[in-house]
Scaffold this active site. Structure first.
Site, short mmCIF file in Angstrom:
data_model
loop_
_atom_site.label_atom_id
_atom_site.label_comp_id
_atom_site.label_asym_id
_atom_site.label_seq_id
_atom_site.Cartn_x
_atom_site.Cartn_y
_atom_site.Cartn_z
CG HIS A 121 -0.17 -0.24 2.52
ND1 HIS A 121 -0.10 -1.50 3.09
CD2 HIS A 121 0.55 0.57 3.32
CE1 HIS A 121 0.62 -1.44 4.20
NE2 HIS A 121 1.04 -0.20 4.37
NE ARG A 200 9.47 -5.84 8.53
CZ ARG A 200 8.29 -5.25 8.66
NH1 ARG A 200 7.92 -4.28 7.84
NH2 ARG A 200 7.46 -5.62 9.61
CG ASP A 202 4.68 -3.55 6.07
OD1 ASP A 202 4.80 -3.83 7.28
OD2 ASP A 202 3.67 -3.03 5.58
CD GLU A 232 4.88 -7.32 9.29
OE1 GLU A 232 4.43 -6.93 10.37
OE2 GLU A 232 4.55 -6.81 8.19
CG ASP A 315 4.31 -4.16 13.99
OD1 ASP A 315 3.76 -3.04 13.99
OD2 ASP A 315 4.80 -4.66 12.96
CG ASP A 359 1.55 1.99 17.40
OD1 ASP A 359 2.15 3.01 17.76
OD2 ASP A 359 0.91 1.90 16.33
NE ARG A 363 5.30 1.63 16.57
CZ ARG A 363 4.53 1.55 15.49
NH1 ARG A 363 4.17 2.66 14.85
NH2 ARG A 363 4.10 0.38 15.05
#
Length: 475
Positions: A121, A200, A202, A232, A315, A359, A363
């Site tokens: 996306h 990596r 997503d 992932e 995450d 989250d 973070r």
């Protein structure tokens, strides 16, 4: 052997690591969230890639061999999973110049850098979506997205286009459109030729076409045969690890197993369940070893060695919070990662005992004040990283269980015998060797310096303290 097989990875969320500008110049200015304030969904703290480069000495001292950076491209979000421009590093992070500087400085010190690829996306600010928003059905980019009707409704609760988990901020790319595929493959190759050491990827399972990912691998490996590709994938991943798509995946099943074994009844299972980790159950040593053996047996050995073995990430809740503040258990969990096949991977700040729930709490701004560090955690990571560097077979040798009872486990990695005490009581190391150390005599614990007798087919060693491990070598 590939560089990424067994390498020590350190994951950095760039906005939250360290504020710095180019040498002799300040960091980008603007109204920033205070570094020490609790992190918020929309706030920016101002960390930069210049800052990551400035802290390479800290990372080298820790023993880090590779960095995994959360997304760095132009975006309207602090986490940068809302991509606005795949060919421009976000100016708030220092732009393309800062990435080039970081790559050059990291490579000069032997550290690799892997980027985060968000190709399922885009953000609403991406050029193709903006063109579609302005021109509707007349836009040449109308086949880049899954549009259900015009005009687009990008700011309502119910977007009339497919979006990631229904979030209108994240319109889903139509990867089966040839122009989209070619664009994404170009981006993937471009940044590897720029100097990145891999990707990596997503949510790759949300682009379920394996031919796209095989083409992705061909393009990236064609640009750099040594590039690392890690997906992932939150569960078992046989279809992705046959050598034609990814080199490894983020090994969340292993994370759940380690947390269940080391955390036991102290683990905050409710907190884990409210995050991507999902259900984590307490495990005795034998069940834990069976889980490891199942995971190691599922994939080709090259894929096992390339797994990104982690405990936490951006995450999930932070390690110390999952373990209800129990530093001894956290130390053991981090240490154990370095004795298992695969890439031990530490999320920034876990080595100094940062805390945080789901989250955005997980973070926060990196803690740089040494007086606030849980020094025993950092020292454990540092020591285990150096031990692994000094004994290369800890990267390559298979796992073999020797003993498992209650919360006590012993296993071999090549010529080494690891003994783990995941209980709250001392454990007398009187263990059957089952062919390990056949010469007899003595063994040396490479961690404590203690010695044990090898006689009668047994290891006769000192008591192992609660939540501790030993690594024995025949001498």
């Amino acid at each position: 052997m590939a560089w990424y097989e067994g390498a020590f990875f350190y994951q950095i969320f760039p906005d939250r690591f360290f504020r710095a500008g180019p040498p002799g110049r300040p960091a980008p200015a603007g109204p920033l969230e205070p570094w020490e304030a609790p992190p918020t969904l929309r706030g920016f703290k101002g960390g930069t890639l210049w800052g990551v480069a400035e802290k390479l000495s800290y990372l080298l001292d820790l023993g880090v061999e590779a960095l995994y950076l959360n997304p760095i491209f132009l975006s309207t979000a602090n986490h940068r999973y809302h991509t606005a421009d795949y060919l421009q590093v976000d100016p708030l992070l220092g732009g393309n110049e800062a990435l080039k500087h970081l790559l050059e400085k990291a490579h000069a010190h032997g550290i690799r850098v892997v980027l985060d690829g968000v190709f399922n996306h885009t953000g609403r600010a991406f050029f193709a979506f903006q063109h579609l928003l302005e021109n509707g059905e007349q836009s040449p980019y109308r086949d880049w997205y899954y549009v259900k009707g015009f005009p687009l409704n990008p700011y309502g609760k119910n977007p009339n286009y497919e979006a990631w988990w229904g979030n209108p901020e994240l319109p889903k790319l139509r990867v089966e459109t040839q122009e989209v595929r070619e664009y994404l493959l170009f981006v993937a190759e471009h940044w590897v030729r720029f100097g990145a050491d891999g990707w990596r990827l997503d949510v790759p399972n949300e682009i379920p076409d394996p031919e796209f990912w095989r083409a992705f691998r061909r393009r990236v490996k064609g640009a750099n045969p040594e590039a690392y590709l890690v997906g992932e994938i939150w569960e078992e991943a046989e279809a992705w690890l046959q050598g034609d798509i990814f080199d490894g995946v983020m090994n969340y099943p292993l994370a759940r197993a380690v947390l269940g074994f080391v955390g036991g009844e102290a683990l905050d299972r409710e907190l884990a369940a409210r995050s991507g980790l999902g259900r984590v159950e307490p495990l005795q040593a034998l069940a834990f070893s069976h889980r490891l053996e199942d995971l190691f047996g599922r994939y080709p050995w090259a894929a096992v060695l390339a797994q990104m073995n982690l405990l936490t990430s951006h995450d999930t809740p932070r390690l110390l919070s999952l373990l209800r503040g129990d530093v001894a258990r956290a130390r053991l969990a981090l240490s154990l990662l370095f004795l298992l096949p695969g890439n031990p991977t530490v999320y920034y700040g876990e080595e100094v005992g940062m805390e945080g729930g789901p989250d955005p709490e997980n973070r926060g701004g990196m803690v740089w004040e040494e007086g606030r560090w849980r020094g025993e955690l950092r020292e454990a990571v540092r020591r285990m990283a150096r031990l692994r560097q000094a004994h290369p077979e800890l990267r390559t040798a298979p796992y073999r269980r020797v003993y498992a009872q209650d919360r006590h486990l012993a296993f071999t990695r090549g010529p080494y015998l690891a003994v783990v005490n995941a209980s709250d009581r001392p454990f007398r190391q009187d263990l059957p060797l089952h062919g390990v150390f056949p010469r007899g005599g003595e063994a040396l614990d490479l961690l404590s310096g203690a010695r044990a007798k090898l006689q009668g087919g047994r290891l006769l060693g000192p008591e192992l303290p609660p939540f501790a491990l030993a690594l024995w070598q025949e001498v």
